[in-house]
Every structure is written in structure tokens, then in C-alpha cells.
Design an enzyme around this catalytic site. Structure first.
Site, short mmCIF file in Angstrom:
data_model
loop_
_atom_site.label_atom_id
_atom_site.label_comp_id
_atom_site.label_asym_id
_atom_site.label_seq_id
_atom_site.Cartn_x
_atom_site.Cartn_y
_atom_site.Cartn_z
CG HIS A 247 -0.51 5.96 4.53
ND1 HIS A 247 -1.89 6.09 4.53
CD2 HIS A 247 -0.06 6.70 5.57
CE1 HIS A 247 -2.24 6.87 5.55
NE2 HIS A 247 -1.15 7.25 6.19
CG ASN B 237 -1.80 1.20 1.33
OD1 ASN B 237 -2.42 1.58 0.33
ND2 ASN B 237 -1.89 1.82 2.50
CG ASP C 195 -2.83 3.35 6.55
OD1 ASP C 195 -2.87 2.79 5.43
OD2 ASP C 195 -3.58 4.29 6.86
CB SER D 38 5.18 5.01 4.13
OG SER D 38 5.59 6.02 5.02
C1 GRF Z 1 -2.13 8.99 -2.99
O1 GRF Z 1 -1.87 10.20 -2.35
C2 GRF Z 1 -1.90 7.87 -2.04
O2 GRF Z 1 -0.88 8.09 -1.15
C3 GRF Z 1 -3.21 7.85 -1.31
O3 GRF Z 1 -4.18 8.14 -2.28
C4 GRF Z 1 -3.60 8.91 -3.30
C5 GRF Z 1 -3.85 8.23 -4.61
O4 GRF Z 1 -3.73 9.07 -5.68
N1 GRF Z 1 -3.40 6.64 -0.59
P1 GRF Z 1 -3.96 8.54 -7.16
O5 GRF Z 1 -5.35 7.94 -7.23
O6 GRF Z 1 -2.89 7.54 -7.47
O7 GRF Z 1 -3.85 9.77 -8.01
#
Ligand code: GRF
Length: 220
Positions: free
Chosen positions: A112, A110, A148, A139
Site C-alpha cells: 500500500h 498487500n 489496509d 507499507s
Molecule cells: C502500487 O503503487 C501499489 O502500492 C498500489 O498500486 C500500485 C501498483 O503498481 N497499491 P503496479 O501495478 O505494481 O505497477
């Protein structure tokens, strides 16, 4: 020669991280096949990105299922159909249960937007600003049953600037997340990362601190 790495990408929204993987693949920067994109939102913009790139895309919406574990089972089957080596949650805004965690244990990551273990959960940008932190970041971690909470593989850091609001911070972090994701997946293509369920191994050594993305995109 080893087979190209097969990855499945789970999204809920814009899919800009998916796009970063597509671009890196198309430019020959990483040797991956994106075998499927799965969204839990029918209107996710990332679905268009997948279809433009010729990647099979599916939608699985939790509202269509009476129970959480039925949703998880359907999701697990969809993921498994593409026989991926790795499953990437890139902006996927659902917690996954054991029907997904168990078959893909150690192969599920994932992305995050925080320097984990700080700021699990949502709205990380505002929470960082409210706390007066001087840096923020993103991360990539292995997914476990804890939100997370799985072991962190890699991170990118960015300074919080005077005058930042959550939108400015998010806009500056986004391209760094893209680079972090591509560099981390490149490590996977080189078979340098393993997770036994107990510890993360990089080049067969136990990882004491997350790999940190450098200005030249190396992970050190
Ligand atoms: C990213 O900021 C990721 O860290 C978070 O959601 C966002 C996803 O953006 N979990 P995208 O859909 O890849 O543009």
C-alpha cells in the site's frame, strides 16, 4: 533443503511490482516460484509481463459475478490451484472477502502506498500533499477484513520535496516500493516472518515496529 517459496501475485494494472519480483527471481536475488498471476482487469498490462515471463495468468472480473462472495469464491479457487505459500496483492484494487481471507490467513499480504496506519484507501499521494506532510512512503501489511488495516510488516520512507505533485511523488515512490517488496519477500524465503492472527513475529520475536527498508535494501 526447503522447497522454493511459491507465490501468487494479484494485480489490477501495470504490474511493475510483479516485474520487480520476476527480475529479482531471474537474477537469483530471491528464491521464489511465481506460480500464478491473477488480474481482475482483462486489460492489465501486468498480464503481458506474466506471459512474457512464462507465468500462468488468469483473469477474474467481478462484473461477471452476481454477488461479491461468488467473485471471492472464484478468486479463492484460482489462487488455491497454484498451491502458493504466499499471496501478494500488488496493486490489486478489490477488497477480498472471507473466501480468500480464510484459506490464506497469515499468508496474504498487500502493498500500500502510504505509511500505514496513515492514509488507508486511495489517492494517498494527493492526501499527503494536501496535509502538508514532510514524508510519504509505502507499507506491506498482512491482509485482514479491514481495508489496509492489517498489521504492518515493513515500510519504506521518502521525503516530500518542495515542488512535488502527486505524479512526481508516485514516480519517486515506485522504485522504492519495488525494493521494499523484493526485500520483504526475501525475508519470507528465509521463513523469518509469521502471523498468528494476533501478532507478527520476525525471527520468533513480536514485531513492535515495522521493519524499515535501508539504503542498502536491508530491512531493519
Ligand atoms: C502500487 O503503487 C501499489 O502500492 C498500489 O498500486 C500500485 C501498483 O503498481 N497499491 P503496479 O501495478 O505494481 O505497477
Amino acid at each position: 533443503m526447503r522447497a522454493r517459496l511459491r507465490v501468487c501475485v494479484l494485480i489490477s494494472g501495470s504490474g511493475s511490482n510483479l516485474q520487480a519480483l520476476i527480475d529479482a527471481r531471474d537474477e537469483g536475488r530471491i528464491d521464489i516460484d511465481i506460480v500464478g498471476v491473477i488480474s481482475n482487469q482483462a486489460d492489465a498490462r501486468g498480464l503481458e509481463r506474466a506471459s512474457r515471463a512464462g507465468i500462468p495468468a488468469s483473469i477474474v472480473e467481478h462484473q461477471d459475478f452476481a454477488h461479491r462472495n461468488k467473485f471471492d469464491r472464484a478468486l479463492g479457487l484460482l489462487i488455491g490451484a497454484g498451491k502458493p505459500h504466499w499471496v501478494i496483492l500488488a496493486g490489486f484494487m478489490r477488497i477480498v472477502g472471507s473466501a480468500v481471507l480464510d484459506p490464506f490467513k497469515g499468508r496474504l499480504i498487500n502493498l500500500h502506498p502510504s505509511l500505514l496506519p496513515l492514509y488507508r484507501g486511495t489517492d494517498t499521494y494527493q492526501r499527503v500533499l494536501d496535509a502538508g506532510d514532510r514524508e510519504h512512503g509505502a507499507s506491506i501489511h498482512f491482509v485482514t477484513g479491514e481495508l489496509d488495516g492489517g498489521p504492518v510488516i515493513s515500510q519504506v520512507r521518502l521525503p516530500v520535496l518542495a515542488g512535488d505533485d502527486k505524479h512526481k511523488l508516485a514516480a519517486r515512490l515506485a522504485p522504492m516500493e519495488h525494493r521494499l517488496l523484493v526485500s520483504t519477500i526475501e525475508f519470507f524465503t528465509q521463513h523469518r516472518v509469521e502471523y498468528s492472527g494476533a501478532e507478527v513475529l520476525v525471527d520468533e520475536n513480536s514485531l513492535e515496529h515495522p521493519l524499515l527498508l535501508q539504503a542498502d535494501d536491508r530491512l531493519v
